[in-house]
Design a protein around this motif. Structure first.
Motif, PDB file in Angstrom:
ATOM      1  N   ALA A   1       0.817  -1.207   0.000  1.00 15.91           N
ATOM      2  CA  ALA A   1       0.000   0.000   0.000  1.00 15.91           C
ATOM      3  C   ALA A   1       0.851   1.257   0.000  1.00 15.91           C
ATOM      4  CB  ALA A   1      -0.925   0.002   1.213  1.00 15.91           C
ATOM      5  N   THR A   2       2.029   1.150   0.551  1.00 15.99           N
ATOM      6  CA  THR A   2       2.892   2.327   0.620  1.00 15.99           C
ATOM      7  C   THR A   2       4.071   2.211  -0.326  1.00 15.99           C
ATOM      8  OG1 THR A   2       4.120   1.324   2.452  1.00 15.99           O
ATOM      9  CG2 THR A   2       2.266   2.760   3.023  1.00 15.99           C
ATOM     10  N   SER A   3       3.979   1.339  -1.308  1.00 21.27           N
ATOM     11  CA  SER A   3       5.072   1.177  -2.264  1.00 21.27           C
ATOM     12  C   SER A   3       5.096   2.361  -3.217  1.00 21.27           C
ATOM     13  CB  SER A   3       4.898  -0.124  -3.046  1.00 21.27           C
ATOM     14  OG  SER A   3       3.734  -0.060  -3.850  1.00 21.27           O
ATOM     15  N   PRO A   4       6.274   2.703  -3.741  1.00 21.77           N
ATOM     16  CA  PRO A   4       6.356   3.868  -4.636  1.00 21.77           C
ATOM     17  C   PRO A   4       5.509   3.713  -5.893  1.00 21.77           C
ATOM     18  CG  PRO A   4       8.416   2.612  -4.616  1.00 21.77           C
ATOM     19  CD  PRO A   4       7.583   2.082  -3.504  1.00 21.77           C
ATOM     20  N   GLU A   5       5.470   2.511  -6.468  1.00 19.70           N
ATOM     21  CA  GLU A   5       4.694   2.354  -7.692  1.00 19.70           C
ATOM     22  C   GLU A   5       3.195   2.498  -7.444  1.00 19.70           C
ATOM     23  OE1 GLU A   5       5.965  -1.908  -6.520  1.00 19.70           O
ATOM     24  OE2 GLU A   5       6.728   0.148  -6.370  1.00 19.70           O
ATOM     25  N   ARG A   6       2.735   2.094  -6.246  1.00 18.91           N
ATOM     26  CA  ARG A   6       1.304   2.217  -5.940  1.00 18.91           C
ATOM     27  C   ARG A   6       0.910   3.690  -5.821  1.00 18.91           C
ATOM     28  NH1 ARG A   6      -2.536  -1.344  -4.458  1.00 18.91           N
ATOM     29  NH2 ARG A   6      -4.319  -0.564  -3.249  1.00 18.91           N
ATOM     30  N   LEU A   7       1.739   4.486  -5.201  1.00 18.67           N
ATOM     31  CA  LEU A   7       1.463   5.921  -5.086  1.00 18.67           C
ATOM     32  C   LEU A   7       1.350   6.555  -6.468  1.00 18.67           C
ATOM     33  CD1 LEU A   7       1.237   8.641  -3.632  1.00 18.67           C
ATOM     34  CD2 LEU A   7       3.733   8.710  -3.543  1.00 18.67           C
TER      35      LEU A   7
ATOM     36  N   THR B   1       9.405   8.422   3.650  1.00 15.65           N
ATOM     37  CA  THR B   1       8.993   9.197   4.816  1.00 15.65           C
ATOM     38  C   THR B   1       8.473   8.206   5.853  1.00 15.65           C
ATOM     39  OG1 THR B   1       7.534  10.960   5.626  1.00 15.65           O
ATOM     40  CG2 THR B   1       6.669   9.565   3.891  1.00 15.65           C
ATOM     41  N   PRO B   2       8.803   8.376   7.141  1.00 10.54           N
ATOM     42  CA  PRO B   2       8.429   7.392   8.160  1.00 10.54           C
ATOM     43  C   PRO B   2       6.921   7.242   8.283  1.00 10.54           C
ATOM     44  CG  PRO B   2      10.100   8.900   8.980  1.00 10.54           C
ATOM     45  CD  PRO B   2       9.604   9.470   7.685  1.00 10.54           C
ATOM     46  N   LEU B   3       6.492   5.984   8.524  1.00 10.14           N
ATOM     47  CA  LEU B   3       5.098   5.677   8.819  1.00 10.14           C
ATOM     48  C   LEU B   3       5.105   4.553   9.854  1.00 10.14           C
ATOM     49  CD1 LEU B   3       2.072   6.083   8.246  1.00 10.14           C
ATOM     50  CD2 LEU B   3       2.265   4.340   6.454  1.00 10.14           C
ATOM     51  N   GLY B   4       5.352   4.909  11.120  1.00  7.92           N
ATOM     52  CA  GLY B   4       5.466   3.902  12.177  1.00  7.92           C
ATOM     53  C   GLY B   4       6.630   2.986  11.859  1.00  7.92           C
ATOM     54  N   PRO B   5       6.412   1.696  11.976  1.00  6.40           N
ATOM     55  CA  PRO B   5       7.496   0.755  11.679  1.00  6.40           C
ATOM     56  C   PRO B   5       7.679   0.513  10.184  1.00  6.40           C
ATOM     57  CG  PRO B   5       5.537  -0.447  12.330  1.00  6.40           C
ATOM     58  CD  PRO B   5       5.206   1.019  12.496  1.00  6.40           C
TER      59      PRO B   5
ATOM     60  N   THR C   1       7.503   2.014   5.880  1.00  2.00           N
ATOM     61  CA  THR C   1       7.994   3.111   5.049  1.00  2.00           C
ATOM     62  C   THR C   1       6.876   3.607   4.148  1.00  2.00           C
ATOM     63  OG1 THR C   1      10.248   2.268   5.049  1.00  2.00           O
ATOM     64  CG2 THR C   1       9.654   3.789   3.281  1.00  2.00           C
ATOM     65  N   GLN C   2       6.666   4.909   4.178  1.00  2.00           N
ATOM     66  CA  GLN C   2       5.711   5.526   3.261  1.00  2.00           C
ATOM     67  C   GLN C   2       6.505   6.277   2.209  1.00  2.00           C
ATOM     68  OE1 GLN C   2       3.250   8.631   4.875  1.00  2.00           O
ATOM     69  NE2 GLN C   2       1.569   8.196   3.469  1.00  2.00           N
ATOM     70  N   TRP C   3       5.901   6.436   1.040  1.00  2.00           N
ATOM     71  CA  TRP C   3       6.578   7.124  -0.058  1.00  2.00           C
ATOM     72  C   TRP C   3       5.808   8.380  -0.436  1.00  2.00           C
ATOM     73  CZ3 TRP C   3      11.269   5.577  -1.847  1.00  2.00           C
ATOM     74  CH2 TRP C   3      11.689   4.313  -1.446  1.00  2.00           C
ATOM     75  N   ARG C   4       6.539   9.358  -0.869  1.00  2.00           N
ATOM     76  CA  ARG C   4       5.938  10.599  -1.343  1.00  2.00           C
ATOM     77  C   ARG C   4       6.786  11.132  -2.487  1.00  2.00           C
ATOM     78  NH1 ARG C   4       7.437  14.628   3.740  1.00  2.00           N
ATOM     79  NH2 ARG C   4       9.690  14.729   3.361  1.00  2.00           N
ATOM     80  N   PHE C   5       6.194  12.015  -3.280  1.00  2.00           N
ATOM     81  CA  PHE C   5       6.931  12.631  -4.378  1.00  2.00           C
ATOM     82  C   PHE C   5       8.001  13.560  -3.806  1.00  2.00           C
ATOM     83  CE2 PHE C   5       2.859  11.614  -6.413  1.00  2.00           C
ATOM     84  CZ  PHE C   5       3.308  10.959  -7.553  1.00  2.00           C
TER      85      PHE C   5
END
Length: 323
Positions: free
Chosen positions: A30-36, A116-120, A122-126
């Motif tokens: 859900a937080t993978s770069p390609e999904r974003l 960018t951190p998301l608890g334990p 990894t979240q991705w952002r542009f």
């Protein structure tokens, strides 16, 4: 009994471990770069610009910096594909995607993403909001429409920047019923978007009809004057003999006009000509004979055409004085 409990407890722990792994995998996906990137491009394709802006990470300061909400897509895209995900410096990722309208214009665009951190997890952002400023304008006018939005430049022939989501198609057309011009387009984020989109303008048939009406009304006022040199008109006649009756003018061949570019950007010139005839009753001074004459005179018409907020102003130049 104890052994059964131990076996049951081991099974529970195994199930919990499997669930944790499954949840971690789901969160990572859900937080993978390609999904974003896919979600962002899907929102752009669906004209859901609110979601696209949120996924792009735009805030109020960004919107103020870009001069308002970025333009959406002028096309009907049916290609949204992730081509590759490449490792980048500092642990980032570069997502390469294909997006556009099949059979028309499909662009391949690279997006830089950062962690960018998301608890334990990894979240991705542009790394930067996927927005590009594109310069738009018309060669001889001060107003165009970019994806349906009116854009006004400071002067005719200038360009003005508009923000657009990458890789939206931006189409620029002339915003005046009195001018024609083939629309120009590009996709934000591609090489062609680095060049200004400038519409080449020409007078429209509507402008030509308006100018013809103005010239015809002008000539009607001129021929109504029963004098040899109608005031303010581009024709006249000198007669050495004595007039017995006032001359009667008429338009013999209606004016043929054209609207051409003027010397300055945004300026249009009126050029044209007509043939008028005059009926005269004169008495020749040399022998006193009275005769009827019908003579043709060419009227050369020059003037200016100005397109403004209130419409079109046609001004016909006064006749040139012979030195």
């Amino acid at each position: 009994m104890t052994r059964r409990r131990m076996l049951w407890g081991g099974a529970v722990l195994a199930c919990l471990a499997a669930a944790i792994v499954a949840i971690a995998a789901a969160v990572a996906h859900a937080t993978s770069p390609e999904r974003l990137v896919r979600h962002y491009l899907t929102a752009l394709a669906d004209d859901d610009l609110t979601t696209a802006a949120a996924l792009a990470g735009l805030d109020k300061a960004d919107l103020e910096r870009w001069g308002g909400a970025p333009l959406g897509d002028a096309s009907t895209p049916d290609v949204v594909e992730i081509v590759a995900v490449v490792d980048a410096d500092a642990g980032g990722r570069t997502v390469i995607a294909r997006y556009g309208e099949r059979g028309d214009d499909v662009a391949e665009v690279a997006f830089a993403l950062e962690r960018t951190p998301l608890g334990p997890f990894t979240q991705w952002r542009f790394a930067e909001p996927p927005v590009q400023r594109i310069l738009v304008g018309a060669d001889r006018h001060d107003r165009v429409r970019a994806n349906g939005r009116t854009v006004t430049t400071e002067l005719a022939g200038d360009v003005e920047g508009v923000a657009a989501f990458v890789p939206a198609r931006v189409e620029v057309a002339i915003a005046s019923p009195y001018l024609d011009g083939e629309a120009v387009r590009t996709r934000a984020g591609t090489a062609s978007a680095a060049r200004p989109l400038v519409v080449a303008t020409t007078p429209s048939p509507r402008l030509k009809r308006l100018v013809d009406r103005e010239v015809a009304a002008f000539l009607d006022d001129c021929v109504a004057q029963r004098v040899l040199q109608p005031a303010g008109c581009p024709f006249g006649l000198a007669v050495p003999d004595r007039l017995v009756e006032a001359p009667q003018w008429r338009v013999a061949v209606p004016a043929v006009t054209s609207v051409v570019p003027g010397a300055r950007t945004g300026q249009w010139r009126l050029e044209g000509g007509a043939t008028v005839r005059v009926q005269l009753t004169v008495q020749r001074l040399i022998d006193g004979v009275v005769e009827e004459r019908d003579e043709a005179v060419v009227a050369v018409i020059r003037g200016s055409v100005v397109l403004g907020d209130d419409g079109v102003a046609v001004t016909i130049d006064p006749p040139e004085q012979e030195g």
